[in-house]
Design a protein around this motif. Sequence first.
Motif, PDB file in Angstrom:
ATOM      1  N   CYS A 123      -3.152  -1.517   5.771  1.00 10.71           N
ATOM      2  CA  CYS A 123      -2.817  -1.846   4.374  1.00 10.71           C
ATOM      3  C   CYS A 123      -1.968  -0.766   3.698  1.00 10.71           C
ATOM      4  CB  CYS A 123      -4.084  -2.072   3.558  1.00 10.71           C
ATOM      5  SG  CYS A 123      -5.322  -3.030   4.414  1.00 10.71           S
TER       6      CYS A 123
ATOM      7  N   ALA B  93       2.444  -5.610   6.880  1.00 13.65           N
ATOM      8  CA  ALA B  93       2.249  -5.302   8.295  1.00 13.65           C
ATOM      9  C   ALA B  93       2.497  -6.516   9.180  1.00 13.65           C
ATOM     10  CB  ALA B  93       0.822  -4.793   8.504  1.00 13.65           C
TER      11      ALA B  93
ATOM     12  N   ALA C 214      -2.799 -11.038   3.901  1.00 16.48           N
ATOM     13  CA  ALA C 214      -3.882 -10.607   3.009  1.00 16.48           C
ATOM     14  C   ALA C 214      -3.306  -9.886   1.793  1.00 16.48           C
ATOM     15  CB  ALA C 214      -4.873  -9.736   3.769  1.00 16.48           C
ATOM     16  N   GLU C 215      -4.204  -9.604   0.854  1.00 12.23           N
ATOM     17  CA  GLU C 215      -3.808  -9.175  -0.487  1.00 12.23           C
ATOM     18  C   GLU C 215      -2.825  -8.000  -0.553  1.00 12.23           C
ATOM     19  OE1 GLU C 215      -6.288  -8.017  -4.376  1.00 12.23           O
ATOM     20  OE2 GLU C 215      -7.289  -9.326  -2.945  1.00 12.23           O
ATOM     21  N   ALA C 216      -3.155  -6.901   0.138  1.00 14.63           N
ATOM     22  CA  ALA C 216      -2.298  -5.708   0.046  1.00 14.63           C
ATOM     23  C   ALA C 216      -0.895  -6.014   0.556  1.00 14.63           C
ATOM     24  CB  ALA C 216      -2.912  -4.554   0.834  1.00 14.63           C
ATOM     25  N   CYS C 217      -0.823  -6.774   1.634  1.00 12.56           N
ATOM     26  CA  CYS C 217       0.496  -7.114   2.188  1.00 12.56           C
ATOM     27  C   CYS C 217       1.231  -8.108   1.291  1.00 12.56           C
ATOM     28  CB  CYS C 217       0.349  -7.644   3.612  1.00 12.56           C
ATOM     29  SG  CYS C 217       0.003  -6.314   4.786  1.00 12.56           S
TER      30      CYS C 217
ATOM     31  N   CYS D 238      -5.287  -9.168   7.363  1.00 10.40           N
ATOM     32  CA  CYS D 238      -5.481  -7.719   7.424  1.00 10.40           C
ATOM     33  C   CYS D 238      -5.461  -7.209   8.861  1.00 10.40           C
ATOM     34  CB  CYS D 238      -6.740  -7.232   6.715  1.00 10.40           C
ATOM     35  SG  CYS D 238      -6.614  -5.451   6.424  1.00 10.40           S
ATOM     36  N   LEU D 239      -4.541  -6.305   9.075  1.00  8.90           N
ATOM     37  CA  LEU D 239      -4.404  -5.659  10.388  1.00  8.90           C
ATOM     38  C   LEU D 239      -4.908  -4.224  10.317  1.00  8.90           C
ATOM     39  CD1 LEU D 239      -0.871  -7.054  11.249  1.00  8.90           C
ATOM     40  CD2 LEU D 239      -2.950  -7.476  12.573  1.00  8.90           C
TER      41      LEU D 239
ATOM     42  N   CYS E 237       0.847 -10.341   8.370  1.00  6.52           N
ATOM     43  CA  CYS E 237      -0.341 -10.238   7.516  1.00  6.52           C
ATOM     44  C   CYS E 237      -0.106 -10.962   6.184  1.00  6.52           C
ATOM     45  CB  CYS E 237      -0.696  -8.779   7.283  1.00  6.52           C
ATOM     46  SG  CYS E 237      -2.197  -8.630   6.307  1.00  6.52           S
TER      47      CYS E 237
HETATM   48  S1  FES Z   1      -3.741  -6.428   3.929  1.00  6.54           S
HETATM   49 FE1  FES Z   1      -2.218  -6.444   5.434  1.00  6.54          FE
HETATM   50  S2  FES Z   1      -2.792  -4.881   6.779  1.00  6.54           S
HETATM   51 FE2  FES Z   1      -4.414  -4.961   5.373  1.00  6.54          FE
END
Ligand code: FES
Length: 156
Positions: free
Chosen positions: A125, A130, A82-85, A121-122, A80
């Motif tokens: 988050c 992830a 995306a932002e959180a990861c 995003c998986l 992943c």
């Molecule tokens: S940002 Fe990675 S799982 Fe949601």
Amino acid sequence: MPARYDRNIATEIINRFGAKPEMLVQILHAFVERYSFIAEDAIRQIADELNLSRAEVHGVVSFYHDFRTKPAGKRVIKICQAEACQAMGSRKLTAHAEKKTGVALGGTDEDGELTLEAVYCLGNCACSPAVMDGDRVYGRVDAKGFDRILARGRRQ
Ligand code: FES
């Protein structure tokens, strides 16, 4: 093993969506379902049959990360981005994964065994970063965790 490209079947898929340019994304998804990737032949045929330019079809294919233009390896590991990861170190994890496997993100090894792919995003988050290996999602994956995931697949 991906199905062999067949122009008649491709036409059937396109017609299933009424050969409408506004259905391009759905048509591309149907091609990926059947062939696992969007070959150059497919791009040409889709463009011709939808009356679009090849550049327009290419543009959509490259915009969506789900649309591969080459066959995937037997095993696909998604990391992943995306932002959180990212906030929890997915870039560092990706660099580790690339070094460990010798495969650049978005690429496949020469034997066609492993593909490393970016995913955005998986839905995991809260447990970032992830990673998805096949249909299994792993959370809080660090370098050692990635090595364990990799080794697990090799033992199967
Ligand atoms: S940002 Fe990675 S799982 Fe949601």
